[in-house]
Scaffold this motif. Structure first.
Motif, short mmCIF file in Angstrom:
data_model
loop_
_atom_site.label_atom_id
_atom_site.label_comp_id
_atom_site.label_asym_id
_atom_site.label_seq_id
_atom_site.Cartn_x
_atom_site.Cartn_y
_atom_site.Cartn_z
N GLU A 296 0.89 -1.16 0.10
CA GLU A 296 0.04 -0.09 0.01
C GLU A 296 0.81 1.27 0.07
OE1 GLU A 296 -3.03 -0.31 -0.44
OE2 GLU A 296 -3.07 -2.81 -0.22
N LYS A 319 3.88 -8.65 1.74
CA LYS A 319 2.55 -8.82 2.55
C LYS A 319 2.33 -10.29 3.23
CE LYS A 319 -2.49 -8.11 2.01
NZ LYS A 319 -3.62 -7.70 1.01
N ALA A 349 -0.34 3.31 -5.51
CA ALA A 349 0.28 2.45 -4.31
C ALA A 349 1.21 1.54 -5.12
CB ALA A 349 -0.97 1.35 -3.95
#
Length: 590
Positions: A296, A319, A349
């Motif tokens: 992000e 992530k 992003a």
């Protein structure tokens, strides 16, 4: 006109009408079968296939192409199938390689020569570098000129070339040598039950070795069982295709997660076993944490971080401990370097800009294996660092510089500590391998090889021929090593083989059979007929010495365990003396 001829003409007319209906484009649908990396389960590409969507037409795809050949409409049909495949792939956002079948007999068609495929690629916004043409080996035997012309035509436009159906029994290696393809697809008949057929495994192993040397990657077609998959991974085939991995579907379908995990499991296990018998370190030992960002994070923020920290040359997007993408400094600098770079990208992003097509490897792979895979990447990615994963989670990165340094150091060490005659690891490396086995709990079988009557042969035939006998033994030990056995040359006529399994008898017996057959070529015919040579023993007394044989003494940890290398050495020394007392080729493993 006779009745059978009339019937045949009516059938031809009916078939031609069906073909004309098909060529209108409403009865053909493309399907796509995934081609999967046998390293990590990622999709390498899709093979585009065509299906007739209306059952009432009563014709399958192979019959349709044969009919098109007969009525000189091969190009029309191929153009239709190709257009449909490109159109539907583009609509689904194809980002992998697309394999298109091509019939080399349409090389003479004017539409073919005018770059039909390139125009369609431009129409559908597809990258020509992602297109790989499969040219069947069967066609070459029919028209070798058309086959060569087809290859040269596509090569001149920078398309990839794959030879299909290799091993189906036609022109074979002559075609491979003349066209130098990017990929070879092993015929499904070779793959079928390969786990149960040693001859098929041997042929596949030979093709893998050839491919590595020639820079050609292999795809195994028709994988239908778990055991076939496991065997192909063990044989180091690059890619796989078949119903077990994925059916032909109208959508560009992903591989089922359980199949991906299965490939990773088999591959990890294979590389772990390779690592145990390799002088190369595992890649995980070279990995460093590297720089990471969240998916992000805004691209503008990352750009500023890189601008103030020149040490960051690359970064991964992580992530939940999983690497989702990778980018090098040059990529993001290129984005922000233009006049409108900041306004276009700064608020996006990073997950929307990163490259998901990056090289990731398992912790337990050896650095030489990683090096070979890294060098197979495209030029724009060739020098990018490599992401290392452990238990499918991000661990860190390895730079190409660190990778090559590690490989170079191993080569230097191996050269320093290897036997100059046979090139096999010497005593320092042998002791390291023995120690790693006897202090561990994994199965092993350590076997020592001694050539009987070698000194007598050396004295009678001379040192040059003695060296040939040593080289013969070394070659035989290598040839019989089908399961990553470690082979070392202690010195003189003494060798060692370390198996990472208990049952070493089969390996030893194969060695004895090959030696018994091969050693006779090193003797004069008269000595072979006599069954002995005349030479002097250690006390200078003339004596008859039998043809050289091998004595093999082995110890496994099936019933024996050791914690000190000296205890192991004493035990094996006693067994070696016992074996030397036996006449002829002899093996004993305890």
């Amino acid at each position: 006109m006779s009745a059978p001829t009339e019937t045949k003409d009516k059938l031809d007319q009916t078939s031609t009408c069906i073909l004309d209906q098909i060529l209108k484009g409403e009865c053909i649908k493309p399907v796509y079968q995934p081609i999967v990396s046998l390293t990590d389960g990622t999709i390498y590409g899709y093979e585009a296939l065509s299906r007739i969507s209306k059952e009432e037409l009563q014709m399958n795809i192979e019959q349709m192409f044969r009919l098109a050949d007969r009525v000189n409409k091969s190009w029309e049909l191929e153009a239709l199938c190709r257009t449909k495949a490109l159109e539907h792939a583009s609509a689904q956002g194809l980002d992998k390689n697309l394999f298109l079948n091509v019939n080399s007999n349409i090389i003479h068609d004017e539409a073919f020569k005018k770059g039909f495929t390139k125009k369609r690629l431009e129409t559908y916004g597809l990258d020509a570098s992602k297109i790989i043409f499969e040219i069947t080996e069967r066609v070459a035997i029919l028209d070798s000129n058309a086959f060569s012309g087809s290859i040269n035509h596509y090569k001149s436009q920078s398309y990839g070339i794959a030879i299909d159906d290799f091993g189906a029994g036609y022109s074979g290696l002559n075609i491979i040598a003349s066209v130098k393809p990017n990929l070879i697809k092993l015929d499904m008949n070779l793959v079928r039950d390969i786990d149960k057929d040693e001859i098929k495994q041997l042929l596949c192993k030979t093709m893998v070795s050839f491919g590595k040397s020639a820079g050609i990657q292999l795809i195994a077609e028709g994988i239908e069982t778990d055991e076939e998959l496991k065997t192909l991974i063990r044989l180091k085939v690059d890619y796989g295709q078949g119903y077990f991995l994925g059916l032909p579907q109208e959508i560009l379908e992903k591989i089922a997660p359980d199949k991906v995990e299965l490939i990773k499991k088999y591959h990890t296990r294979q590389y772990y076993e390779n690592a145990k018998s390799s002088v190369y370190p595992i890649i995980g030992h070279l990995a460093r944490p590297g720089y990471t960002f969240s998916p992000e994070e805004k691209a503008g923020s990352i750009y500023e971080t890189l601008r103030h920290n020149p040490a960051i040359t690359e970064f991964a997007i992580i992530k939940n401990e999983i690497a989702e993408g990778f980018m090098v400094r040059a990529d993001i600098y290129e984005m922000f370097g233009g006049r409108y770079g900041h306004s276009l990208y700064s608020r996006k992003a990073i997950k929307d800009l990163i490259k998901s097509d990056f090289m990731r490897v398992n912790y337990n792979m050896t650095v030489d294996q990683v090096s070979r895979l890294a060098m197979q990447r495209t030029l724009d990615q060739l020098y990018n660092p490599i992401v290392v994963e452990k238990d499918n989670k991000y661990l860190g990165v390895v730079t190409i510089k660190d990778l090559l340094n590690a490989c170079t150091q191993v080569e230097i060490d191996r050269a320093m500590h290897s036997n100059p005659l046979t090139g096999l690891p010497g005593n320092l490396l042998i002791e390291k391998e023995i120690l790693s086995r006897i202090v561990g709990d994994d199965p092993y079988c350590i076997t020592y090889y001694d050539i009987d009557n070698f000194k007598a042969y050396n004295d009678a035939y001379g040192f040059n021929n003695g060296d040939k006998m040593l080289a013969l033994v070394a070659d035989i030990l290598r040839d019989c090593a089908d399961n990553n056995e470690f082979i070392g040359h202690i010195g003189g006529d003494d060798f060692i083989v370390i198996c990472d399994y208990h049952e070493g008898e089969n390996y030893c017996n194969k060695v004895l059979d090959k030696f018994a057959a091969g050693v006779l070529s090193l003797y004069h015919e008269q000595d072979v007929t006599s069954g002995y040579i005349v030479s002097k023993n250690r006390h200078g007394v003339t004596e008859n010495f039998p043809i050289a044989s091998l004595s093999i003494a082995g110890i496994s940890n099936r019933t024996n365990t050791y914690r000190r290398i000296s205890d192991f050495s004493n035990h094996i020394s006693q067994l070696k003396k016992k074996c030397k007392l036996m006449l002829g080729n002899y093996v004993e493993i305890i």
